[in-house]
Design an enzyme around this catalytic site. Structure first.
Site, short mmCIF file in Angstrom:
data_model
loop_
_atom_site.label_atom_id
_atom_site.label_comp_id
_atom_site.label_asym_id
_atom_site.label_seq_id
_atom_site.Cartn_x
_atom_site.Cartn_y
_atom_site.Cartn_z
N CYS A 17 0.82 -1.20 0.00
CA CYS A 17 0.00 0.00 0.00
C CYS A 17 0.87 1.26 0.00
O CYS A 17 1.43 1.61 -1.03
CB CYS A 17 -0.97 -0.04 1.18
SG CYS A 17 -2.40 1.05 0.97
N HIS A 62 -3.91 -5.25 0.11
CA HIS A 62 -3.61 -5.78 1.44
C HIS A 62 -3.68 -7.31 1.47
O HIS A 62 -4.73 -7.89 1.73
CB HIS A 62 -4.60 -5.20 2.46
CG HIS A 62 -4.35 -3.77 2.78
ND1 HIS A 62 -3.65 -3.35 3.89
CD2 HIS A 62 -4.67 -2.64 2.11
CE1 HIS A 62 -3.56 -2.03 3.90
NE2 HIS A 62 -4.18 -1.58 2.83
N GLU A 114 -2.63 -9.27 3.71
CA GLU A 114 -2.78 -9.86 5.05
C GLU A 114 -4.22 -10.29 5.32
O GLU A 114 -4.47 -11.02 6.29
CB GLU A 114 -2.29 -8.88 6.12
CG GLU A 114 -3.24 -7.78 6.48
CD GLU A 114 -3.31 -6.68 5.44
OE1 GLU A 114 -4.29 -5.90 5.47
OE2 GLU A 114 -2.40 -6.58 4.59
#
Length: 384
Positions: free
Chosen positions: A264, A354, A356
């Site tokens: 990001c 993202h 994660e």
């Protein structure tokens, strides 16, 4: 910001946009006033992770899903130590949360943390307005903060713009800390906190990485004092054009050819370090259902996003940089926005979204494996 809890759901509230449009509803969470950039998030779930994502600093988040708060608030899913959004906008808040992990309602948590929100408005109309006009400054007002519309518009227009805002140091840790590897330690990573989410070092720890999370102001000496096998640059809020310090640090890492991974804000920092520009998107990408193609494999992933800025890099060619050849590795299929970069002559890559998956799908988890593979390859080359 003023706050009150009793009777908030019956208290009138108004959302005011900088272009003069207003939306009237009821107070949700704290009663008072708040200001920020109005943006919309398309995720149907994951509001707790969204609200505690530091990348949402100074933003009023509009939930496009009509009903929010169904699963309440638990003590496990926070991505940081607090709620970072400036305000929260929902259409139909759940009256009674229902989930085995829920400890309290979303309304109660917003109130406890002093987050001013509004409910009962037409979020579909608001989202369409932001898509047509672009993200813009806004304010939420309730209780004693209410005033004539013309006055409230003026107060909103007096707020700073997101373009040019330097926010990453506000949300980053002030002291270094370590997230230990799960099981056998295989690698050490220095992670630069520009607004890091808690699940990111956890995903690395699950792969045997000991993660040293360092402040945004860390120097190259701080980074290499932990003897890292790799360096990670996190997500974060604000305009990447203001992040000269992190760009200088990443440049130092690239000069040493240490394996590097960015997410990001970290992707935008890599773009700048390679000589590309950045720009503000009209309304950004936010939510957990954004389609991205990995151009290195052709695979399409459904991914989680939270960014209002992007890298200006050519999609149709390999670029020559001072660190060798670079190319766009990932692209958003909705609008062709750059979603990833990679160097072809040294071990460095980044993505704009993202992986994660907190909240979000797990399609991009392989990127953490790609990072460990880079570190393993470099380590084996050093031994040869």
């Amino acid at each position: 910001m003023t706050t009150s809890t009793r009777g908030a759901a019956r208290t009138p509230a108004v959302l005011v946009l900088e272009d003069g449009r207003t939306f009237r509803g009821r107070a949700y969470g704290a009663v008072g006033e708040t200001f920020g950039e109005a943006v919309f998030s398309t995720g149907m779930t994951g509001y707790q992770e969204t609200l505690t994502d530091p990348s949402y600093d100074r933003q009023i988040v509009v939930a496009t899903a009509p009903q929010i708060g169904n699963t309440g608030w638990n003590d496990e899913d926070d991505e940081s130590g607090r709620i970072w959004v400036s305000g929260y906008v929902v259409r139909d808040p759940a009256r009674v949360p229902s989930n085995w992990r829920s400890r309290r309602s979303l309304d109660d948590e917003l109130t406890a943390q002093g987050v001013v929100g509004i409910s009962g408005i037409d979020t579909r109309a608001l989202t369409r307005h932001l898509r047509e006009r672009g993200s813009m400054r806004a304010g939420i007002f309730s209780g004693e903060a209410l005033a004539p519309d013309a006055e409230l518009v003026q107060r909103v227009q007096a707020q700073p713009h997101m373009k040019g805002a330097s926010l990453y140091e506000e949300v980053a840790t002030k002291e270094a800390y370590v997230v230990p590897a799960v099981g056998q330690k295989k690698f050490t990573v220095a992670a630069i906190d520009l607004g890091i989410k808690g699940m990111t070092p956890q995903r690395m720890a699950e792969r045997g990485i000991e993660v040293h999370v360092l402040p945004a102001t860390a120097t190259a000496e701080d980074v290499y004092a932990v003897e890292p096998d790799g360096v990670f640059f996190s997500n974060g809020p604000g305009d990447p054009a203001t992040a000269d310090g992190p760009v200088a640090l990443m440049t130092a890492v690239l000069e040493r050819k240490t394996p590097l991974f960015g997410i990001c804000f970290g992707n935008q920092i890599l773009g700048r370090a390679l000589g590309f520009g950045t720009y503000k998107l009209k309304y950004g990408h936010r939510g957990i259902n954004q389609p991205v193609q990995d151009r290195t494999t052709g695979k399409v992933e459904v991914t989680a996003h939270n960014h209002g800025f992007a890298v200006d890099a050519p999609l149709d060619k390999v670029s020559e940089t001072k660190f060798g050849r670079a190319e766009v590795s990932h692209v958003c299929l909705n609008d062709d926005v750059v979603e990833g970069l990679q160097l072809l002559d040294q071990p460095a890559f980044s993505v704009q979204y993202h992986p994660e998956a907190a909240a979000g799908p797990h399609d991009a988890a392989y990127l953490f494996d790609r990072f460990t593979s880079l570190m393993s390859t470099v380590r084996e080359g050093q031994r040869a």
